[in-house]
Design a protein around this motif. Sequence first.
Motif, PDB file in Angstrom:
ATOM      1  N   LYS A  69      32.761  48.934  29.823  1.00  0.00           N
ATOM      2  CA  LYS A  69      32.862  50.401  29.793  1.00  0.00           C
ATOM      3  C   LYS A  69      32.435  51.039  31.125  1.00  0.00           C
ATOM      4  O   LYS A  69      31.841  52.116  31.163  1.00  0.00           O
ATOM      5  CB  LYS A  69      31.998  50.979  28.659  1.00  0.00           C
ATOM      6  CG  LYS A  69      32.531  50.687  27.265  1.00  0.00           C
ATOM      7  CD  LYS A  69      33.839  51.433  27.009  1.00  0.00           C
ATOM      8  CE  LYS A  69      34.250  51.367  25.540  1.00  0.00           C
ATOM      9  NZ  LYS A  69      34.646  50.027  25.103  1.00  0.00           N
ATOM     10  N   SER A  70      32.794  50.391  32.204  1.00  0.00           N
ATOM     11  CA  SER A  70      32.533  50.956  33.530  1.00  0.00           C
ATOM     12  C   SER A  70      33.302  50.153  34.567  1.00  0.00           C
ATOM     13  O   SER A  70      33.615  48.970  34.360  1.00  0.00           O
ATOM     14  CB  SER A  70      31.039  50.928  33.870  1.00  0.00           C
ATOM     15  OG  SER A  70      30.588  49.596  34.035  1.00  0.00           O
ATOM     16  N   GLY A  71      33.594  50.797  35.661  1.00  0.00           N
ATOM     17  CA  GLY A  71      34.270  50.122  36.751  1.00  0.00           C
ATOM     18  C   GLY A  71      34.947  51.125  37.664  1.00  0.00           C
ATOM     19  O   GLY A  71      35.047  52.318  37.351  1.00  0.00           O
ATOM     20  N   GLN A  72      35.372  50.630  38.798  1.00  0.00           N
ATOM     21  CA  GLN A  72      36.065  51.480  39.763  1.00  0.00           C
ATOM     22  C   GLN A  72      37.131  50.653  40.466  1.00  0.00           C
ATOM     23  O   GLN A  72      36.887  49.511  40.875  1.00  0.00           O
ATOM     24  CB  GLN A  72      35.082  52.053  40.786  1.00  0.00           C
ATOM     25  CG  GLN A  72      35.702  53.085  41.719  1.00  0.00           C
ATOM     26  CD  GLN A  72      34.658  53.842  42.519  1.00  0.00           C
ATOM     27  OE1 GLN A  72      33.508  53.435  42.593  1.00  0.00           O
ATOM     28  NE2 GLN A  72      35.054  54.943  43.137  1.00  0.00           N
ATOM     29  N   ILE A  73      38.317  51.230  40.581  1.00  0.00           N
ATOM     30  CA  ILE A  73      39.428  50.588  41.280  1.00  0.00           C
ATOM     31  C   ILE A  73      39.869  51.512  42.409  1.00  0.00           C
ATOM     32  O   ILE A  73      40.281  52.648  42.169  1.00  0.00           O
ATOM     33  CB  ILE A  73      40.597  50.299  40.327  1.00  0.00           C
ATOM     34  CG1 ILE A  73      40.149  49.340  39.215  1.00  0.00           C
ATOM     35  CG2 ILE A  73      41.786  49.705  41.087  1.00  0.00           C
ATOM     36  CD1 ILE A  73      41.130  49.202  38.074  1.00  0.00           C
ATOM     37  N   ILE A  74      39.731  51.018  43.623  1.00  0.00           N
ATOM     38  CA  ILE A  74      40.099  51.779  44.813  1.00  0.00           C
ATOM     39  C   ILE A  74      41.241  51.045  45.500  1.00  0.00           C
ATOM     40  O   ILE A  74      41.147  49.841  45.738  1.00  0.00           O
ATOM     41  CB  ILE A  74      38.907  51.911  45.781  1.00  0.00           C
ATOM     42  CG1 ILE A  74      37.700  52.547  45.081  1.00  0.00           C
ATOM     43  CG2 ILE A  74      39.303  52.717  47.018  1.00  0.00           C
ATOM     44  CD1 ILE A  74      36.412  52.494  45.894  1.00  0.00           C
ATOM     45  N   SER A  75      42.299  51.758  45.820  1.00  0.00           N
ATOM     46  CA  SER A  75      43.448  51.128  46.470  1.00  0.00           C
ATOM     47  C   SER A  75      43.786  51.844  47.769  1.00  0.00           C
ATOM     48  O   SER A  75      43.876  53.077  47.803  1.00  0.00           O
ATOM     49  CB  SER A  75      44.675  51.160  45.550  1.00  0.00           C
ATOM     50  OG  SER A  75      44.435  50.438  44.358  1.00  0.00           O
ATOM     51  N   ILE A  76      43.943  51.075  48.827  1.00  0.00           N
ATOM     52  CA  ILE A  76      44.473  51.626  50.071  1.00  0.00           C
ATOM     53  C   ILE A  76      45.961  51.856  49.872  1.00  0.00           C
ATOM     54  O   ILE A  76      46.697  50.931  49.507  1.00  0.00           O
ATOM     55  CB  ILE A  76      44.264  50.652  51.252  1.00  0.00           C
ATOM     56  CG1 ILE A  76      42.812  50.698  51.740  1.00  0.00           C
ATOM     57  CG2 ILE A  76      45.206  50.982  52.405  1.00  0.00           C
ATOM     58  CD1 ILE A  76      42.480  51.860  52.654  1.00  0.00           C
ATOM     59  N   THR A  77      46.399  53.085  50.056  1.00  0.00           N
ATOM     60  CA  THR A  77      47.842  53.320  50.042  1.00  0.00           C
ATOM     61  C   THR A  77      48.268  53.637  51.472  1.00  0.00           C
ATOM     62  O   THR A  77      48.580  52.737  52.227  1.00  0.00           O
ATOM     63  CB  THR A  77      48.222  54.419  49.039  1.00  0.00           C
ATOM     64  OG1 THR A  77      47.513  55.623  49.327  1.00  0.00           O
ATOM     65  CG2 THR A  77      47.917  53.983  47.627  1.00  0.00           C
ATOM     66  N   SER A  78      48.229  54.895  51.874  1.00  0.00           N
ATOM     67  CA  SER A  78      48.662  55.278  53.213  1.00  0.00           C
ATOM     68  C   SER A  78      49.226  56.682  53.091  1.00  0.00           C
ATOM     69  O   SER A  78      49.595  57.111  51.991  1.00  0.00           O
ATOM     70  CB  SER A  78      49.765  54.330  53.706  1.00  0.00           C
ATOM     71  OG  SER A  78      50.477  54.886  54.790  1.00  0.00           O
TER      72      SER A  78
END
Length: 287
Positions: A130-139
């Motif tokens: 019940k926790s987390g973070q997803i970070i994505s480099i796009t541009s």
Amino acid sequence: MMKKNILITGTSTGVGFESAILFAQNNYKVYATMRNLKKADNLRKRIEEDNLDIELLPLDVTNVESIQSAVSTIIQKDGKIDVLFNNAGAGFAKTTEQSTEAEIRWVTEVNYHGVVFCTQAVLPYMRKQKSGQIISITSVGGLVGQPFNELYCGAKFAVEGYMEALSTYVSDAFNIKISCVEPGGISTEFMTSAIEKTAVEGSLATGEYLPIFEKYLAGNQKRANESKDQVYQTGLEVASVVLKVAQNDNPPLRIRTSKWAEDFCMLKTQADPDGSKLVNQIKSSFL
């Protein structure tokens, strides 16, 4: 206080390399991954010199088994994954007409499918905890289409759409935060890779495309000469934005990493700079 851990893809150079070091310096346990660990010498040197809490793992974002193996290793060691940073990617500039089937599949696999499969691999664990973070480099290329970059931009647009849709339900239901980090130009080996994959490995534009491409190159060079400091950021400058996003209790869905990037995307973003208004509207419409 227990350290948060972070899985970072593509850490041999550039933003991934700088992010691995920066997160470790800011009390994260870092799992730094790359397709070929033979390219990890520079990172190994920094780990030893600065006594950094970084563990190296092989991970090829175009290979699902490789992704699942890396994630399983982290779960076995720590029992959790707090942050996934989808950083691995590759530039590509070539006309659609002159690109091969293999090139089209490759640019999509590296820049889009890899993000989806890495995200798919961590979601069950983040959902259960019940926790987390997803970070994505796009541009900025994930927001604004540019000449000779349509295949790269298409893949980055896909990441933006995927992350936007995902954020509309996993954030509230499972406390999984979603963010896209949108740099402009980066002075790293990413740019060298893009050139090698196009101009070096084959003619980028010929025939009727050639005069258009020459104008494109001249315009790029003119912008670089006139405003190099504004357009091109270092890997560390972009990594610093990623760290701020990770440390934010209420991170934005979208964030540009420089004033130049902000100005470049203004017509797409001025009504909803961080994407929150649209996500809230979608939630109210569907949920």
